[in-house]
Design a protein around this motif. Structure first.
Motif, short mmCIF file in Angstrom:
data_model
loop_
_atom_site.label_atom_id
_atom_site.label_comp_id
_atom_site.label_asym_id
_atom_site.label_seq_id
_atom_site.Cartn_x
_atom_site.Cartn_y
_atom_site.Cartn_z
N ARG A 64 -1.95 16.43 -15.46
CA ARG A 64 -1.69 17.80 -15.91
C ARG A 64 -0.21 18.08 -16.12
O ARG A 64 0.18 18.73 -17.08
N ASN A 65 0.64 17.63 -15.18
CA ASN A 65 2.05 18.04 -15.17
C ASN A 65 3.03 16.95 -15.56
O ASN A 65 4.22 17.22 -15.62
N GLY A 66 2.56 15.75 -15.79
CA GLY A 66 3.46 14.63 -16.00
C GLY A 66 4.04 14.55 -17.40
O GLY A 66 3.52 15.11 -18.36
N THR A 67 5.12 13.81 -17.50
CA THR A 67 5.75 13.49 -18.77
C THR A 67 5.17 12.16 -19.23
O THR A 67 5.02 11.24 -18.45
N GLU A 68 4.88 12.05 -20.52
CA GLU A 68 4.17 10.88 -21.03
C GLU A 68 5.08 10.03 -21.91
O GLU A 68 5.82 10.54 -22.74
N VAL A 69 5.00 8.71 -21.69
CA VAL A 69 5.69 7.73 -22.52
C VAL A 69 4.64 6.69 -22.90
O VAL A 69 3.96 6.15 -22.05
N SER A 70 4.52 6.41 -24.21
CA SER A 70 3.47 5.50 -24.67
C SER A 70 4.05 4.21 -25.23
O SER A 70 5.13 4.19 -25.78
N ALA A 108 0.81 -1.22 0.00
CA ALA A 108 0.00 0.00 0.00
C ALA A 108 0.84 1.28 0.00
O ALA A 108 0.39 2.31 -0.49
N ILE A 109 2.07 1.22 0.51
CA ILE A 109 2.91 2.43 0.55
C ILE A 109 3.32 2.88 -0.84
O ILE A 109 3.76 4.01 -1.03
N TYR A 110 3.19 2.02 -1.83
CA TYR A 110 3.56 2.35 -3.20
C TYR A 110 2.36 2.73 -4.06
O TYR A 110 2.50 2.87 -5.27
N ARG A 111 1.18 2.92 -3.49
CA ARG A 111 -0.02 3.18 -4.28
C ARG A 111 -0.44 4.64 -4.20
O ARG A 111 -0.43 5.25 -3.14
N LEU A 112 -0.84 5.18 -5.35
CA LEU A 112 -1.50 6.48 -5.40
C LEU A 112 -2.98 6.23 -5.17
O LEU A 112 -3.56 5.34 -5.80
N LYS A 113 -3.61 7.00 -4.30
CA LYS A 113 -5.00 6.74 -3.97
C LYS A 113 -5.92 7.93 -4.23
O LYS A 113 -7.08 7.75 -4.54
N LYS A 114 -5.41 9.12 -4.10
CA LYS A 114 -6.26 10.29 -4.17
C LYS A 114 -6.43 10.78 -5.61
O LYS A 114 -5.48 10.79 -6.40
N ASN A 115 -7.63 11.21 -5.92
CA ASN A 115 -7.94 11.74 -7.24
C ASN A 115 -7.06 12.96 -7.56
O ASN A 115 -6.61 13.13 -8.70
N ALA A 116 -6.78 13.78 -6.56
CA ALA A 116 -5.95 14.96 -6.78
C ALA A 116 -4.54 14.57 -7.23
O ALA A 116 -3.94 15.27 -8.07
N MET A 173 -0.05 0.23 -22.98
CA MET A 173 -0.37 1.24 -21.97
C MET A 173 0.45 2.50 -22.17
O MET A 173 1.42 2.50 -22.91
N THR A 174 0.02 3.54 -21.47
CA THR A 174 0.72 4.82 -21.46
C THR A 174 1.16 5.09 -20.03
O THR A 174 0.43 4.83 -19.09
N MET A 175 2.38 5.59 -19.87
CA MET A 175 2.90 5.89 -18.54
C MET A 175 3.13 7.39 -18.43
O MET A 175 3.73 8.00 -19.31
N LEU A 176 2.61 7.96 -17.35
CA LEU A 176 2.86 9.36 -17.03
C LEU A 176 3.62 9.38 -15.71
O LEU A 176 3.35 8.57 -14.83
N PHE A 177 4.55 10.33 -15.56
CA PHE A 177 5.32 10.38 -14.32
C PHE A 177 5.73 11.81 -14.00
O PHE A 177 5.87 12.64 -14.90
N VAL A 178 5.90 12.07 -12.71
CA VAL A 178 6.42 13.34 -12.22
C VAL A 178 7.41 13.05 -11.10
O VAL A 178 7.33 12.03 -10.42
N LYS A 179 8.36 13.95 -10.91
CA LYS A 179 9.35 13.82 -9.84
C LYS A 179 8.63 13.93 -8.50
O LYS A 179 7.72 14.74 -8.34
N ALA A 180 9.04 13.10 -7.54
CA ALA A 180 8.38 13.08 -6.24
C ALA A 180 9.39 12.71 -5.16
O ALA A 180 10.57 12.53 -5.43
N ARG A 181 8.89 12.56 -3.93
CA ARG A 181 9.76 12.19 -2.81
C ARG A 181 9.79 10.70 -2.55
O ARG A 181 10.48 10.24 -1.68
N GLY A 182 9.02 9.94 -3.27
CA GLY A 182 9.00 8.49 -3.11
C GLY A 182 8.49 7.89 -4.40
O GLY A 182 8.18 8.59 -5.35
N VAL A 183 8.38 6.58 -4.41
CA VAL A 183 7.85 5.89 -5.59
C VAL A 183 6.42 5.49 -5.29
O VAL A 183 6.14 4.82 -4.30
N LYS A 184 5.51 5.95 -6.14
CA LYS A 184 4.10 5.57 -6.01
C LYS A 184 3.54 5.30 -7.39
O LYS A 184 3.97 5.90 -8.37
N LEU A 185 2.55 4.40 -7.44
CA LEU A 185 1.95 4.02 -8.71
C LEU A 185 0.44 4.10 -8.60
O LEU A 185 -0.15 3.64 -7.62
N GLY A 186 -0.17 4.65 -9.63
CA GLY A 186 -1.62 4.62 -9.79
C GLY A 186 -1.92 3.96 -11.13
O GLY A 186 -1.19 4.14 -12.10
#
Length: 113
Positions: free
Chosen positions: A18-24, A3-11, A28-41
């Motif tokens: 809105r702000n992520g970089t996209e790789v297709s 669960a510590i690796y999961r994105l849960k909130k709609n925000a 599937m398509t992957m979007l990512f942004v720099k963060a303080r940990g690794v999380k996946l939605g």
């Protein structure tokens, strides 16, 4: 995946959309942004199938991504958006698609999985 690796909130999802970089890729398509940990939605639309198929696809994507967590370079939040044909693929094809997206983004360090 833990669960510590999961994105849960709609925000969080909306911020990455809105702000992520996209790789297709094909599945599937992957979007990512720099963060303080690794999380996946994971986002799977109703075009993929009914709820049982969508849940299966989400579980497969989560498990495939969790195989690569120890090899990730840097800390990013990811959103993987599944495409229509993914429900017909098995786990190993999904895992190789996730690996290809991570390599294309430059987030995967060299090593054996």
């Amino acid at each position: 995946m833990q669960a510590i690796y999961r994105l849960k909130k709609n925000a969080s999802f909306q911020y990455i959309y809105r702000n992520g970089t996209e790789v297709s890729g094909e599945l599937m398509t992957m979007l990512f942004v720099k963060a303080r940990g690794v999380k996946l939605g994971v986002s799977v639309s109703k075009k993929v199938g009914k709820s049982v198929k969508r849940s299966l696809v989400k579980r497969r994507i989560n498990n495939a991504f969790s195989c690569f967590i120890p090899q990730l370079k840097g800390e990013y939040n990811y959103v993987l958006v599944a495409r229509e044909g993914i429900a017909d693929r098995d786990f190993w094809e999904i895992k190789s698609a996730v690996e290809a997206l991570l390599k294309r983004a430059g987030h995967l360090s060299e090593g054996k999985v």
